[in-house]
Motif scaffolding. Structure first.
Motif, PDB file in Angstrom:
ATOM      1  N   GLU A  13       3.012   5.051  -9.321  1.00 19.97           N
ATOM      2  CA  GLU A  13       2.647   3.668  -9.040  1.00 19.97           C
ATOM      3  C   GLU A  13       1.369   3.593  -8.211  1.00 19.97           C
ATOM      4  OE1 GLU A  13       5.680   0.793  -8.435  1.00 19.97           O
ATOM      5  OE2 GLU A  13       7.275   2.290  -8.547  1.00 19.97           O
ATOM      6  N   GLU A  14       0.718   2.454  -8.309  1.00 19.26           N
ATOM      7  CA  GLU A  14      -0.437   2.188  -7.454  1.00 19.26           C
ATOM      8  C   GLU A  14       0.080   1.811  -6.066  1.00 19.26           C
ATOM      9  OE1 GLU A  14      -3.750   2.430  -8.326  1.00 19.26           O
ATOM     10  OE2 GLU A  14      -3.025   3.282 -10.218  1.00 19.26           O
ATOM     11  N   LEU A  15      -0.512   2.388  -5.048  1.00 13.93           N
ATOM     12  CA  LEU A  15      -0.037   2.199  -3.683  1.00 13.93           C
ATOM     13  C   LEU A  15      -1.052   1.445  -2.832  1.00 13.93           C
ATOM     14  CD1 LEU A  15       1.333   5.814  -3.024  1.00 13.93           C
ATOM     15  CD2 LEU A  15       2.526   3.863  -4.065  1.00 13.93           C
ATOM     16  N   GLY A  16      -0.528   0.774  -1.817  1.00 12.79           N
ATOM     17  CA  GLY A  16      -1.378   0.138  -0.821  1.00 12.79           C
ATOM     18  C   GLY A  16      -0.916   0.539   0.568  1.00 12.79           C
ATOM     19  N   TYR A  17      -1.822   0.451   1.530  1.00 12.06           N
ATOM     20  CA  TYR A  17      -1.440   0.723   2.919  1.00 12.06           C
ATOM     21  C   TYR A  17      -2.222  -0.222   3.815  1.00 12.06           C
ATOM     22  CZ  TYR A  17       0.900   3.443   6.509  1.00 12.06           C
ATOM     23  OH  TYR A  17       1.738   3.835   7.522  1.00 12.06           O
ATOM     24  N   LEU A  18      -1.476  -0.907   4.697  1.00 11.13           N
ATOM     25  CA  LEU A  18      -2.062  -1.860   5.636  1.00 11.13           C
ATOM     26  C   LEU A  18      -1.837  -1.353   7.061  1.00 11.13           C
ATOM     27  CD1 LEU A  18      -0.489  -5.082   4.064  1.00 11.13           C
ATOM     28  CD2 LEU A  18      -2.698  -4.080   3.515  1.00 11.13           C
ATOM     29  N   GLY A  19      -2.910  -1.165   7.804  1.00 12.45           N
ATOM     30  CA  GLY A  19      -2.800  -0.754   9.196  1.00 12.45           C
ATOM     31  C   GLY A  19      -3.066   0.729   9.384  1.00 12.45           C
ATOM     32  N   LEU A  20      -4.238   1.058   9.882  1.00  7.80           N
ATOM     33  CA  LEU A  20      -4.638   2.459  10.051  1.00  7.80           C
ATOM     34  C   LEU A  20      -4.704   2.818  11.533  1.00  7.80           C
ATOM     35  CD1 LEU A  20      -7.436   2.648   7.330  1.00  7.80           C
ATOM     36  CD2 LEU A  20      -5.015   3.249   7.115  1.00  7.80           C
ATOM     37  N   ALA A  34      -2.215  13.853  -1.354  1.00 10.33           N
ATOM     38  CA  ALA A  34      -1.229  14.193  -2.383  1.00 10.33           C
ATOM     39  C   ALA A  34      -1.660  13.735  -3.770  1.00 10.33           C
ATOM     40  CB  ALA A  34       0.129  13.585  -2.032  1.00 10.33           C
ATOM     41  N   GLY A  35      -2.804  13.045  -3.849  1.00 10.07           N
ATOM     42  CA  GLY A  35      -3.340  12.639  -5.144  1.00 10.07           C
ATOM     43  C   GLY A  35      -2.980  11.243  -5.586  1.00 10.07           C
ATOM     44  N   HIS A  36      -2.372  10.451  -4.702  1.00 12.95           N
ATOM     45  CA  HIS A  36      -1.974   9.097  -5.077  1.00 12.95           C
ATOM     46  C   HIS A  36      -3.155   8.135  -4.995  1.00 12.95           C
ATOM     47  CE1 HIS A  36       2.187  10.224  -5.343  1.00 12.95           C
ATOM     48  NE2 HIS A  36       2.193  10.690  -4.109  1.00 12.95           N
ATOM     49  N   HIS A  37      -3.120   7.117  -5.842  1.00 19.42           N
ATOM     50  CA  HIS A  37      -4.103   6.036  -5.783  1.00 19.42           C
ATOM     51  C   HIS A  37      -3.693   5.083  -4.659  1.00 19.42           C
ATOM     52  CE1 HIS A  37      -5.239   6.535 -10.329  1.00 19.42           C
ATOM     53  NE2 HIS A  37      -5.677   7.519  -9.575  1.00 19.42           N
ATOM     54  N   VAL A  38      -4.531   4.916  -3.660  1.00 21.83           N
ATOM     55  CA  VAL A  38      -4.199   4.097  -2.502  1.00 21.83           C
ATOM     56  C   VAL A  38      -5.328   3.110  -2.223  1.00 21.83           C
ATOM     57  CG1 VAL A  38      -3.469   4.084  -0.092  1.00 21.83           C
ATOM     58  CG2 VAL A  38      -2.961   6.076  -1.518  1.00 21.83           C
ATOM     59  N   THR A  39      -4.970   1.844  -2.081  1.00 20.87           N
ATOM     60  CA  THR A  39      -5.913   0.807  -1.644  1.00 20.87           C
ATOM     61  C   THR A  39      -5.576   0.442  -0.208  1.00 20.87           C
ATOM     62  OG1 THR A  39      -6.097  -0.072  -3.897  1.00 20.87           O
ATOM     63  CG2 THR A  39      -6.838  -1.488  -2.103  1.00 20.87           C
ATOM     64  N   LEU A  40      -6.574   0.443   0.660  1.00 23.10           N
ATOM     65  CA  LEU A  40      -6.374   0.290   2.095  1.00 23.10           C
ATOM     66  C   LEU A  40      -6.887  -1.041   2.612  1.00 23.10           C
ATOM     67  CD1 LEU A  40      -7.957   3.707   3.125  1.00 23.10           C
ATOM     68  CD2 LEU A  40      -5.548   3.292   2.631  1.00 23.10           C
ATOM     69  N   TRP A  41      -6.248  -1.490   3.682  1.00 27.39           N
ATOM     70  CA  TRP A  41      -6.810  -2.582   4.474  1.00 27.39           C
ATOM     71  C   TRP A  41      -6.519  -2.308   5.943  1.00 27.39           C
ATOM     72  CZ3 TRP A  41      -4.561  -5.857   8.037  1.00 27.39           C
ATOM     73  CH2 TRP A  41      -5.396  -6.859   8.545  1.00 27.39           C
ATOM     74  N   ASN A  42      -7.515  -2.528   6.782  1.00 23.93           N
ATOM     75  CA  ASN A  42      -7.335  -2.416   8.220  1.00 23.93           C
ATOM     76  C   ASN A  42      -8.211  -3.460   8.883  1.00 23.93           C
ATOM     77  OD1 ASN A  42      -6.088  -0.775  10.441  1.00 23.93           O
ATOM     78  ND2 ASN A  42      -8.231  -0.584  11.043  1.00 23.93           N
ATOM     79  N   ARG A  43      -7.709  -3.993   9.988  1.00 22.57           N
ATOM     80  CA  ARG A  43      -8.477  -5.034  10.683  1.00 22.57           C
ATOM     81  C   ARG A  43      -9.856  -4.532  11.101  1.00 22.57           C
ATOM     82  NH1 ARG A  43      -6.184  -9.578  11.977  1.00 22.57           N
ATOM     83  NH2 ARG A  43      -4.094  -8.654  11.925  1.00 22.57           N
ATOM     84  N   SER A  44      -9.931  -3.235  11.468  1.00 25.76           N
ATOM     85  CA  SER A  44     -11.223  -2.605  11.784  1.00 25.76           C
ATOM     86  C   SER A  44     -11.591  -1.697  10.617  1.00 25.76           C
ATOM     87  CB  SER A  44     -11.118  -1.780  13.074  1.00 25.76           C
ATOM     88  OG  SER A  44     -10.657  -2.573  14.139  1.00 25.76           O
ATOM     89  N   PRO A  45     -12.473  -2.142   9.731  1.00 19.14           N
ATOM     90  CA  PRO A  45     -12.745  -1.411   8.486  1.00 19.14           C
ATOM     91  C   PRO A  45     -13.258   0.011   8.692  1.00 19.14           C
ATOM     92  CG  PRO A  45     -13.663  -3.629   8.388  1.00 19.14           C
ATOM     93  CD  PRO A  45     -13.236  -3.405   9.807  1.00 19.14           C
ATOM     94  N   GLY A  46     -13.924   0.278   9.803  1.00 16.54           N
ATOM     95  CA  GLY A  46     -14.525   1.589  10.022  1.00 16.54           C
ATOM     96  C   GLY A  46     -13.538   2.731   9.977  1.00 16.54           C
TER      97      GLY A  46
END
Length: 303
Positions: A13-20, A34-46
């Protein structure tokens, strides 16, 4: 980078992660590695730069993560942050949630988890698993976290292979909210252990023995534990960077314990005392100090 097929032959599955943050960054790194497709979002993009270099994608808003992913992980500071990310102007609730799942690694009140889950389900059909973790930043780095989850059994099994890319153990504890309640039980034990180990370490130092050797001396006996082996050397040597966890986080969880204990008529005298010690530590050392700095409360004052 290609998606990894599941053990049962299904396409990953396509994965997302919020909060780094302290936990989210290393957990996400393990997913990406691990090779998964991950789309990220974090309040501080850097904070996402290294992960993007490793193959992750970034989004400018949480709703974009929900649009791109079918399983959305998140690890945020508190219930207010979870509410904002889910129901804010560009939150998860604004996306089409049919067939999608949120796995919340944040530690929040069980009542808040149940309320947010029900509200999100009504808003866009998105499912919810509350899945707080134990093991600290070291566990997140090494993939040895213990995850305690609340939600539907089928949903737990759906996310299991992805969670186990970040953790050693995933235990289904019951319906939504059960994971958060289990985490509170964990925090009773860990918070009290920190307070007791600080007391034992100070006794050793004040009595003139080498506190750093306590883990070796007590290994294999009834006092032995992971907290003994990990916390005491850091206390005795003043190692607090990087922190294993913040004072404010432990205090938040112990205050939630008191709230749930009141609602369930559960006596928690030891946890209540630990909470007061961490409240003193917050005043003396600061909210963002390492929780193990509770040891410094008993330091002798210089003349």
């Amino acid at each position: 980078m290609g998606a990894v097929d599941g053990a049962d032959g299904r396409k990953a599955e396509e994965l997302g992660y919020l909060g780094l943050g302290m936990m989210g960054l290393p957990m996400t790194r393990r997913l990406v590695n691990a090779g998964h497709h991950v789309t990220l979002w974090n309040r501080s993009p850097g904070k996402a730069a290294a992960l993007v270099e490793a193959g992750a994608k970034t989004a400018t808003q949480p709703r974009e993560v929900a649009a791109a992913a079918s399983i959305i992980f998140m690890c945020l500071t508190d219930a207010a942050a979870v509410e904002e990310v889910v129901f804010g102007s560009n939150g998860l609730a604004m996306a089409n949630g049919s067939g999608k799942l949120v796995v919340d690694f944040s530690s929040i009140h069980p009542d808040a988890a149940r309320a947010i889950a029900a509200r999100l389900k009504a808003a866009n059909g998105m499912g919810w698993i509350d899945a707080p973790v134990s093991g600290g930043t070291m566990g997140a780095e090494e993939g040895t976290l213990a995850v305690m989850a609340g939600g539907d059994a089928a949903d737990i099994e759906r996310v299991r292979p992805y969670v186990l890319a970040m953790a050693r153990r995933l235990t289904h504890m019951g319906p939504v909210g059960a994971g958060q309640t289990t985490k509170l039980c964990n925090q009773v034990i860990v918070g009290c252990a920190m307070a007791v180990l600080a007391e034992a370490t100070r006794l050793a130092v004040n009595a003139g023995i080498d506190a750093k050797r306590l883990p070796e001396a007590l290994a294999g006996g009834f006092a032995d534990s992971i907290p003994l082996q990990l916390f005491v050397p850091r206390m005795a040597q003043g190692i607090h960077s990087p922190p294993l966890g913040h004072i404010a986080t432990m205090l938040k969880d112990l205050d939630t314990v008191a709230d749930v204990a009141r609602d369930t008529s559960s006596p928690v005298p030891m946890a209540a005392l630990a909470a007061q010690l961490f409240r003193l530590a917050k005043s003396a050392r600061g909210a963002d100090a390492d929780a193990l700095e509770i040891y410094k409360l008993s330091a002798p004052q210089a003349n």
